[in-house]
Design an enzyme around this catalytic site. Sequence first.
Site, short mmCIF file in Angstrom:
data_model
loop_
_atom_site.label_atom_id
_atom_site.label_comp_id
_atom_site.label_asym_id
_atom_site.label_seq_id
_atom_site.Cartn_x
_atom_site.Cartn_y
_atom_site.Cartn_z
N HIS A 61 0.86 -1.19 0.00
CA HIS A 61 0.00 0.00 0.00
C HIS A 61 0.89 1.24 0.00
O HIS A 61 2.08 1.17 0.37
CB HIS A 61 -0.90 0.01 1.23
CG HIS A 61 -1.98 -1.02 1.19
ND1 HIS A 61 -3.13 -0.90 1.94
CD2 HIS A 61 -2.10 -2.18 0.51
CE1 HIS A 61 -3.90 -1.95 1.73
NE2 HIS A 61 -3.29 -2.75 0.85
N GLU A 63 1.08 3.91 1.93
CA GLU A 63 1.67 4.30 3.21
C GLU A 63 2.77 3.34 3.64
O GLU A 63 3.82 3.77 4.12
CB GLU A 63 0.58 4.37 4.30
CG GLU A 63 -0.49 5.41 4.05
CD GLU A 63 -1.69 4.89 3.26
OE1 GLU A 63 -2.75 5.52 3.34
OE2 GLU A 63 -1.56 3.85 2.58
N CYS A 91 -6.01 2.51 5.54
CA CYS A 91 -6.72 1.28 5.87
C CYS A 91 -6.22 0.78 7.23
O CYS A 91 -5.25 1.31 7.77
CB CYS A 91 -6.48 0.23 4.79
SG CYS A 91 -4.83 -0.50 4.85
N CYS A 94 -2.40 -0.05 7.18
CA CYS A 94 -1.55 1.14 7.08
C CYS A 94 -1.61 1.98 8.35
O CYS A 94 -0.59 2.48 8.81
CB CYS A 94 -1.96 1.97 5.87
SG CYS A 94 -1.61 1.13 4.30
#
Length: 164
Positions: A61, A63, A91, A94
């Site tokens: 992801h 991040e 999310c 993250c």
Amino acid sequence: MQEELKNITDEDKRFMQMAIQLSVDNVDNGGGPFGAVIVKDGEVVATGANRVVPNNDPTAHAEVTAIRNACAKLGTFMLDGCTVYTSCEPCPMCLSALYWARVKRICYANTKVDAAAIEFDDSFIYDQLDLPYEKRAIKCDHFMRNDALVAFKKWATKTDKTRY
């Protein structure tokens, strides 16, 4: 939800625009619509974009990628003093990673509701965490605890450990 807060500076907007541009460009480069920028003392430390599909990595992801890049650049696993600008509300994975990295601030543009509207819906994860283990979608079996406690006991008595 209040879109523009009084404490948001022009510098904040500049870094957020960078994260948003990363997300837009990443869609054109085969990735998901997410970008992140990590800043410390007014300087960009690292960036990241969602590369889940191109990298075949469910943890890639924006991040998490930015955290990995920042930690490698700074030579540390602690990002204290850093602000993360991300194109979307993090999310659960993250958000957890950002807490573990000890960032001081998270700024986001799109919300988790916006993400759910384009089929990036994390609500099932939050729902699963509230369920007892036996009712979760992924079966969880707990065994060999006493064997595994050996490592924990060893860690507890280690005098030269680096806490994190």
